[in-house]
Enzyme design. Structure first.
Site, PDB file in Angstrom:
ATOM      1  N   ASP A 238     -39.914  29.928  55.950  1.00 49.19           N
ATOM      2  CA  ASP A 238     -38.555  29.947  56.519  1.00 49.19           C
ATOM      3  C   ASP A 238     -37.502  29.932  55.402  1.00 49.19           C
ATOM      4  O   ASP A 238     -36.534  30.699  55.426  1.00 49.19           O
ATOM      5  CB  ASP A 238     -38.343  28.794  57.516  1.00 49.19           C
ATOM      6  CG  ASP A 238     -38.989  27.484  57.073  1.00 49.19           C
ATOM      7  OD1 ASP A 238     -39.635  27.463  56.006  1.00 49.19           O
ATOM      8  OD2 ASP A 238     -38.849  26.473  57.790  1.00 49.19           O
ATOM      9  N   ASP A 262     -46.212  40.041  57.413  1.00 45.46           N
ATOM     10  CA  ASP A 262     -45.748  41.065  58.350  1.00 45.46           C
ATOM     11  C   ASP A 262     -44.234  40.952  58.537  1.00 45.46           C
ATOM     12  O   ASP A 262     -43.486  41.939  58.479  1.00 45.46           O
ATOM     13  CB  ASP A 262     -46.480  40.866  59.688  1.00 45.46           C
ATOM     14  CG  ASP A 262     -46.307  42.045  60.622  1.00 45.46           C
ATOM     15  OD1 ASP A 262     -45.705  43.046  60.210  1.00 45.46           O
ATOM     16  OD2 ASP A 262     -46.781  41.964  61.769  1.00 45.46           O
ATOM     17  N   ASP A 266     -41.013  43.446  56.667  1.00 43.62           N
ATOM     18  CA  ASP A 266     -39.962  44.163  57.397  1.00 43.62           C
ATOM     19  C   ASP A 266     -38.580  43.720  56.920  1.00 43.62           C
ATOM     20  O   ASP A 266     -37.650  44.526  56.824  1.00 43.62           O
ATOM     21  CB  ASP A 266     -40.098  43.983  58.910  1.00 43.62           C
ATOM     22  CG  ASP A 266     -40.854  45.164  59.530  1.00 43.62           C
ATOM     23  OD1 ASP A 266     -41.558  45.866  58.768  1.00 43.62           O
ATOM     24  OD2 ASP A 266     -40.734  45.397  60.748  1.00 43.62           O
TER      25      ASP A 266
END
Ligand code: ATP
Length: 369
Positions: A238, A262, A266
Site C-alpha cells: 500500500d 498485477d 498496471d
C-alpha cells in the site's frame, strides 16, 4: 550469424494490428543492425477457437518450444468467447507451459508521452517491475461453501459476519520457497546488470499476510545477503503504491508476488503514458520467453486502425535486449523516442490523429535515419 527463431502470435482485436507494426519495426532494426529473424506466424487465439473449438492446437507447446522467443499481441473476443478460453488457454497456457515465472515490465517513459505527474519529468523515471507470475493467489485454489460445510467449520466462528453468511468463499494463495527465491534472485541479477543504482525494492504485506509474506520477507533478506553490491529495501504494497506516484525516481528494480505485482504493473503503465506505451515480457529460464504488450485486445477500438502500436514496438525492443541484440534494441528505442518527442505522428490515446500504421511507418522510417 544464425537468425533468431521467433514465433509470432498476433492473437485477436488490436493484437493483430499492433503486432504488424511491431514486426515492421523489428525487421527494420534487424536490417540496420545486421540481425536476422526466422519469423513464423500462428493464428491462435479466441478467433481460432470460434473455428476450431480450441484456442491452441494440442501440440502448440511442442511447436513453440523450438523457438528462441514468442512475440504475442493480445488474445480475447469478450462478446464471443469466454475469457477462460482465449486468455486462459493461450496466454496462461503458454506462461505455465514454459514456466515463465517472471513477468517483467520496464518503466522507462519516453519524452512526449501522455504525462500524469506534475512534479516529475519523464527522464527522472527508469525502473523495472518484476511480478512473480506462476503462484500466489492466482493458483485458483479454494471454493465456495455453505456455512455447514466441513471446509469452513473452523472458520465460521472467527467473525460475526461469517456466522451470519449464507455462503463463504475461500481463495488460497500458494507461495513456494523455490518460487519466491527464484523471482527475488532474478530481481537482484537484473539490478546487478543495470546501470546506476542497483537497488532492489521488495513488495510485501507481512503485517497482514503473516505466513506467506513472512516467508517472502525472510527469503528476500537471505537473497539480499548474496548480493552485497546491491542495495535492498522493502515496503508494504500500500505504501509502495503511493510512492510509485510520489517518488517514482527512487526505484530501480521492484519485485512483487503475483497479485501485488498485477496491480503495481498496471499502476506503472500510467507512469509511461498508459497502456499504449507499456511493454512487457514473461521470462522463463527453461523454455522460450514470451514478449507481449500488457494491453488486451481492446474490442472498443479494434478494427478502427487507431490502436497505439508503441507498446508492441517497445516490447519488440525488450525482446531484442533479452536476445542480447542490444544495438538493434537501442535503434528501436531511439526511433520511438524521436517520433514521440516530435509529437506529429501519434495515435488518439496520445493526443494525435495518426493511424496505427502511420505510427509504425514513422518509427520504421526514423530508424533508417
Ligand atoms: P483485458 O480485459 O485483457 O485487460 P481489454 O482490451 O478489455 O483487455 P485493456 O487492455 O485493459 O482492456 O485496455 C483498456 C482500454 O484501454 C481499451 O479498451 C482501449 O480503449 C485502451 N487501450 C488499450 N490498449 C491500447 C492501445 N494499444 N492503444 C490505444 N488504446 C488502448
Amino acid at each position: 550469424m544464425k537468425p533468431h527463431k521467433i514465433a509470432v502470435i498476433p492473437g485477436d482485436g488490436i493484437g493483430v494490428e499492433v503486432i504488424a507494426e511491431g514486426l515492421k519495426v523489428l525487421q527494420a532494426a534487424g536490417q540496420k543492425a545486421g540481425v536476422s529473424f526466422d519469423l513464423e506466424q500462428f493464428p491462435w487465439g479466441a478467433g481460432y477457437w470460434l473455428e476450431h473449438k480450441v484456442a491452441l492446437p494440442p501440440d502448440a507447446l511442442d511447436i513453440l518450444g523450438r523457438f528462441d522467443a514468442i512475440y504475442l499481441g493480445a488474445v480475447g473476443l469478450p462478446d464471443q468467447v469466454p475469457e477462460s478460453v482465449g486468455v486462459g488457454q493461450v496466454v496462461l497456457g503458454i506462461r505455465s507451459g514454459f514456466d515463465q515465472f517472471a513477468n517483467v515490465r520496464p518503466v522507462q517513459p519516453v519524452g512526449g508521452c501522455p504525462w500524469y505527474l506534475q512534479h516529475r519529468k519523464s527522464e527522472d523515471i527508469d525502473f523495472v517491475v518484476i511480478r512473480e507470475a506462476t503462484e500466489g493467489f492466482y493458483c485458483n485454489i479454494g471454493g465456495r461453501y455453505a456455512p455447514a460445510a466441513a471446509e469452513v467449520a473452523d472458520i465460521i466462528p472467527m467473525r460475526p459476519a461469517f456466522v451470519r453468511s449464507k455462503e463463504i468463499a475461500l481463495q488460497t494463495g500458494v507461495f513456494s520457497e523455490f518460487g519466491c527465491r527464484r523471482v527475488i534472485r532474478y530481481a537482484f541479477e537484473l539490478a546487478r546488470r543495470r546501470d546506476g543504482r542497483k537497488r532492489v525494492t521488495s513488495t510485501t504485506k507481512s503485517n497482514a499476510l503473516t505466513h506467506a509474506m513472512g516467508m517472502w520477507d525472510q527469503i528476500f533478506e537471505q537473497v539480499a545477503g548474496e548480493y552485497p553490491d546491491c542495495e535492498h529495501e522493502w515496503a508494504h504494497v500500500d505504501a509502495l503504491a503511493m510512492r510509485f506516484i510520489t517518488n517514482p525516481e527512487r526505484f530501480d528494480v521492484v519485485v512483487a508476488s503475483n497479485l501485488f505485482g498485477d496491480i503495481l504493473t498496471d499502476l506503472s503503465a500510467v507512469l509511461v503514458g498508459g497502456l499504449g506505451f507499456a511493454p512487457g515480457g514473461n521470462l522463463s529460464e527453461t523454455g522460450p520467453s514470451m514478449f507481449e504488450p500488457p494491453h488486451g485486445s481492446a474490442p472498443d477500438i479494434a478494427g478502427k486502425g487507431i490502436a497505439n502500436p508503441i507498446a508492441a514496438i517497445l516490447t519488440a525492443a525488450f525482446m531484442l535486449e533479452c536476445l542480447d541484440e542490444l544495438e538493434a534494441a537501442g535503434l528501436i528505442r531511439r526511433a520511438v523516442a524521436l517520433v514521440v518527442e516530435a509529437g506529429e505522428v501519434l495515435t488518439p490515446d496520445a493526443g494525435g490523429t495518426a493511424t496505427t500504421e502511420q505510427v509504425g511507418d514513422a518509427i520504421a522510417t526514423m530508424l533508417q535515419q
